[in-house]
Design a protein around this motif. Sequence first.
Motif, short mmCIF file in Angstrom:
data_model
loop_
_atom_site.label_atom_id
_atom_site.label_comp_id
_atom_site.label_asym_id
_atom_site.label_seq_id
_atom_site.Cartn_x
_atom_site.Cartn_y
_atom_site.Cartn_z
N TRP A 83 0.89 -1.37 0.14
CA TRP A 83 0.06 -0.08 -0.06
C TRP A 83 0.95 1.34 -0.01
O TRP A 83 2.06 1.33 0.67
N PRO A 84 0.48 2.52 -0.44
CA PRO A 84 1.44 3.58 -0.80
C PRO A 84 1.76 4.27 0.52
O PRO A 84 2.59 4.74 0.59
N ALA A 85 0.89 3.99 1.39
CA ALA A 85 1.19 4.58 2.87
C ALA A 85 2.21 3.98 3.42
O ALA A 85 2.69 4.78 4.26
N GLY A 86 2.87 3.04 3.03
CA GLY A 86 4.01 2.42 3.72
C GLY A 86 5.27 3.14 3.06
O GLY A 86 6.58 2.68 3.55
N TYR A 87 5.16 4.10 2.27
CA TYR A 87 6.50 4.69 1.57
C TYR A 87 6.50 6.00 1.79
O TYR A 87 6.73 6.85 0.78
N THR A 88 6.25 6.62 3.08
CA THR A 88 6.36 7.95 3.60
C THR A 88 7.73 8.50 3.40
O THR A 88 8.59 7.53 3.53
N PRO A 89 8.01 9.64 3.25
CA PRO A 89 9.59 10.22 3.40
C PRO A 89 10.09 9.62 4.61
O PRO A 89 11.21 9.45 4.73
N ARG A 90 9.28 9.94 5.79
CA ARG A 90 9.99 9.46 7.24
C ARG A 90 10.08 7.94 7.18
O ARG A 90 11.17 7.60 7.71
N ALA A 91 9.31 7.08 6.69
CA ALA A 91 9.50 5.63 6.57
C ALA A 91 10.83 5.32 5.76
O ALA A 91 11.61 4.52 6.27
N LEU A 92 10.99 5.76 4.73
CA LEU A 92 12.14 5.74 3.74
C LEU A 92 13.31 6.26 4.26
O LEU A 92 14.40 5.54 4.35
N THR A 199 9.43 -4.90 -8.51
CA THR A 199 9.27 -3.58 -7.62
C THR A 199 7.79 -3.47 -7.39
O THR A 199 6.94 -3.71 -8.14
N GLN A 200 7.52 -3.27 -6.12
CA GLN A 200 6.11 -2.93 -5.72
C GLN A 200 5.41 -1.90 -6.40
O GLN A 200 6.13 -0.68 -6.46
N PRO A 201 4.29 -2.01 -7.17
CA PRO A 201 3.48 -0.98 -7.56
C PRO A 201 3.11 0.17 -6.70
O PRO A 201 3.43 1.59 -7.12
N ALA A 202 2.96 -0.12 -5.50
CA ALA A 202 2.59 0.85 -4.37
C ALA A 202 4.00 1.92 -4.45
O ALA A 202 3.67 2.77 -3.96
N GLN A 203 4.88 1.09 -4.40
CA GLN A 203 6.39 1.91 -4.15
C GLN A 203 6.47 2.97 -5.34
O GLN A 203 6.71 4.21 -5.05
N LEU A 204 6.19 2.55 -6.52
CA LEU A 204 6.12 3.45 -7.57
C LEU A 204 5.04 4.57 -7.52
O LEU A 204 5.39 5.87 -8.01
N ILE A 205 3.98 4.07 -7.13
CA ILE A 205 2.79 5.12 -6.89
C ILE A 205 3.25 6.21 -5.95
O ILE A 205 2.90 7.51 -6.28
N ALA A 206 3.63 5.82 -4.68
CA ALA A 206 3.85 6.70 -3.59
C ALA A 206 4.94 7.57 -3.85
O ALA A 206 5.25 8.86 -3.69
#
Length: 291
Positions: A83-92, A199-206
């Motif tokens: 899910w895209p919410a898993g790729y916030t700037p803070r998480a990364l 690569t996870q599509p959610a990663q590319l989207i976020a």
Amino acid sequence: MSKPRSLDLPARTRAYRLRTPRQEFAVLDSRPDGQPRGTVLLVPGYTGSKEDFLALLDPLADAGYRAVAVDGRGQFESPGPRWPAGYTPRALGGDVLAQAAALGDGPVHLVGHSFGGFVARSAARLDPSAFRSLTLLASGPGRVAPEQRTKIRLLQAALPVLPASWVWSVTQWLDGRDPAFVPDPPEIVAFLGRRWFSTQPAQLIATGRQLRIEPDRTEGLAKLPLPLHVAYGDGEMVWSLSELAHMARSTGARHTVIRGADHSPNVSHPQELTAALTEFWAGVTAGSGAA
């Protein structure tokens, strides 16, 4: 995206999974023959992977540095949430801090290419003490140029509703229509396909969304208590040369423009880039008095 010109693993490089408290990350770890002068953590950009730095690993090892290139969460061989919410700037950024700590070498030199520069500066804001320096490689102060925003917007719209194979085919067709397009060798084409489908599509989207909307972070970069280096090719096209130069001036960063390079000096000009990086790091070491 960066396209490696060869997939050959340098003799001093080992591929493995780096364990951290957050998750495991696929890495390429290259070590010099003697005692390292320092350790470098290399963070790839949008649609990229650790292989984007393959050409840089041997030159950095020759210069005496341990160099570790990493797949971020959801990139190629590293797992990531769906899910895209898993790729916030803070998480990364938190992932990069965990990677730096897991290397066990104390503060590291941090290099972020393109979107990887966004990730790297997020990590530096969270805990600058984890790093000896920060290099933004072909990475601008804020959102990408209009043409790039259009491409990313189309990709974001397609990924949730179309099969990944269709999206990949269309991107390949569009690349082929570029007047400057040069066909890649079959093994590189096969690798790029594997990377895309892994690569996870959610990663590319976020992360694509962040590239489209990121505000100008020049003021925040200037406040970081870290030696800063801004480097890019004179053929850079994802950000304008003028805004990259302005970011370097406004932050007091060391400023390197690599002649003949475009968006991926790490692929096309590894020797020149290594010379610029190691000269910067030598100045950091001399200024701090650290080994």
